[in-house]
Design a protein around this motif. Structure first.
Motif, mmCIF file in Angstrom:
data_model
loop_
_atom_site.group_PDB
_atom_site.id
_atom_site.type_symbol
_atom_site.label_atom_id
_atom_site.label_comp_id
_atom_site.label_asym_id
_atom_site.label_seq_id
_atom_site.Cartn_x
_atom_site.Cartn_y
_atom_site.Cartn_z
ATOM 1 N N LYS A 187 38.267 34.682 33.481
ATOM 2 C CA LYS A 187 37.529 33.318 34.055
ATOM 3 C C LYS A 187 37.777 33.544 35.612
ATOM 4 N N THR A 188 37.277 32.641 36.135
ATOM 5 C CA THR A 188 37.204 32.566 37.485
ATOM 6 C C THR A 188 38.556 31.849 37.809
ATOM 7 N N GLY A 189 39.410 32.260 38.734
ATOM 8 C CA GLY A 189 40.514 31.705 39.047
ATOM 9 C C GLY A 189 41.940 32.271 38.362
ATOM 10 N N ASP A 190 41.603 33.199 37.317
ATOM 11 C CA ASP A 190 42.803 34.079 36.849
ATOM 12 C C ASP A 190 43.353 35.013 37.837
ATOM 13 N N THR A 191 44.661 35.229 37.500
ATOM 14 C CA THR A 191 45.338 36.453 38.427
ATOM 15 C C THR A 191 45.218 37.621 37.408
ATOM 16 N N VAL A 192 44.852 38.660 37.946
ATOM 17 C CA VAL A 192 44.605 39.786 37.393
ATOM 18 C C VAL A 192 45.017 40.984 37.689
ATOM 19 N N VAL A 193 45.292 42.251 37.242
ATOM 20 C CA VAL A 193 46.028 43.553 37.631
ATOM 21 C C VAL A 193 44.876 44.468 37.410
ATOM 22 N N ILE A 194 44.725 45.584 38.286
ATOM 23 C CA ILE A 194 43.804 46.311 38.136
ATOM 24 C C ILE A 194 44.291 47.519 37.579
ATOM 25 N N LEU A 195 43.707 48.412 36.466
ATOM 26 C CA LEU A 195 44.210 49.071 35.383
ATOM 27 C C LEU A 195 43.867 50.716 36.235
ATOM 28 N N SER A 196 42.652 50.723 36.775
ATOM 29 C CA SER A 196 42.072 52.044 37.152
ATOM 30 C C SER A 196 41.271 52.021 38.804
ATOM 31 N N GLY A 197 41.035 53.265 39.184
ATOM 32 C CA GLY A 197 40.495 53.330 40.500
ATOM 33 C C GLY A 197 41.363 53.386 41.561
ATOM 34 N N LYS A 198 40.895 53.065 42.692
ATOM 35 C CA LYS A 198 41.498 53.304 44.145
ATOM 36 C C LYS A 198 42.369 52.398 44.185
ATOM 37 N N ASP A 199 42.313 51.185 43.730
ATOM 38 C CA ASP A 199 43.014 49.969 43.764
ATOM 39 C C ASP A 199 44.195 49.538 42.640
ATOM 40 N N LYS A 200 44.311 50.717 41.564
ATOM 41 C CA LYS A 200 45.100 50.740 40.566
ATOM 42 C C LYS A 200 46.418 50.231 40.701
ATOM 43 N N GLY A 201 46.889 48.953 40.177
ATOM 44 C CA GLY A 201 48.155 48.289 40.146
ATOM 45 C C GLY A 201 48.216 47.186 41.372
ATOM 46 N N LYS A 202 47.206 47.032 42.032
ATOM 47 C CA LYS A 202 46.932 45.837 42.798
ATOM 48 C C LYS A 202 46.748 44.420 41.980
ATOM 49 N N THR A 203 47.115 43.321 42.328
ATOM 50 C CA THR A 203 46.967 42.094 41.901
ATOM 51 C C THR A 203 46.120 41.356 42.474
ATOM 52 N N GLY A 204 45.248 40.294 42.034
ATOM 53 C CA GLY A 204 44.364 39.434 42.770
ATOM 54 C C GLY A 204 43.584 38.332 42.068
ATOM 55 N N LYS A 205 43.243 37.356 42.363
ATOM 56 C CA LYS A 205 42.580 36.255 41.965
ATOM 57 C C LYS A 205 41.332 36.511 41.755
ATOM 58 N N VAL A 206 40.645 36.091 40.468
ATOM 59 C CA VAL A 206 39.227 36.238 40.102
ATOM 60 C C VAL A 206 38.318 35.499 41.064
ATOM 61 N N LEU A 207 37.397 35.816 41.958
ATOM 62 C CA LEU A 207 36.653 35.133 42.696
ATOM 63 C C LEU A 207 35.349 34.425 42.062
ATOM 64 N N ALA A 208 34.850 35.764 41.204
ATOM 65 C CA ALA A 208 33.579 35.543 40.526
ATOM 66 C C ALA A 208 33.590 36.210 39.426
ATOM 67 N N VAL A 209 32.685 35.805 38.283
ATOM 68 C CA VAL A 209 32.670 36.510 37.032
ATOM 69 C C VAL A 209 31.035 36.437 36.608
ATOM 70 N N SER A 210 30.550 37.843 36.542
ATOM 71 C CA SER A 210 29.184 37.886 36.206
ATOM 72 C C SER A 210 28.965 38.628 34.491
ATOM 73 N N PRO A 211 29.075 37.534 33.587
ATOM 74 C CA PRO A 211 29.029 38.161 32.148
ATOM 75 C C PRO A 211 27.826 38.804 31.893
ATOM 76 N N LYS A 212 26.656 38.575 32.341
ATOM 77 C CA LYS A 212 25.429 39.491 32.313
ATOM 78 C C LYS A 212 25.714 40.836 32.336
ATOM 79 N N GLU A 213 26.406 41.417 33.700
ATOM 80 C CA GLU A 213 26.575 42.754 33.942
ATOM 81 C C GLU A 213 28.116 43.059 33.576
#
Length: 106
Positions: free
Chosen positions: A8-34
């Protein structure tokens, strides 16, 4: 048909893969359709912006790009690591989200 996203918007998440793997950040926006999320300070992309009004500056702007929700995991409040999400129904009928690893409320 709306697709369900585990964050959900506002959750703190960790990125699992890609160039930013391991970084944590706050969710700014969620697009359930996509099935995508935008995480603060991660997946930075450069945009070329044209000046719209007289006197407004154009140029190259850095902004957060969307990434698939399956590439992020919610941070466990107890351990600080990524965890899956479960649901628990309380005695009063209220439904809450819990971290699968520790059982803590998210």
């Amino acid at each position: 048909m709306m697709n369900k996203v585990h964050v959900k918007t506002g959750d703190t998440v960790v990125i699992l893969s890609g160039k930013d793997k391991g970084k944590t950040g706050k969710v700014l926006a969620v697009s359930p359709k996509e099935g995508k999320v935008i995480v603060e300070g991660c997946n930075m992309v450069t945009k070329h912006v044209k000046p719209r009004k007289m006197g407004e500056a154009g140029g190259i702007v850095k902004a957060e790009g969307a990434l698939y929700a399956s590439k992020v995991q919610i941070v466990d409040p107890k351990t600080g690591k990524g965890t899956r999400i479960g649901h628990k129904i309380l005695a009063d009928g209220k439904k809450i989200r819990i971290a699968k690893a520790s059982g803590e409320e998210v």
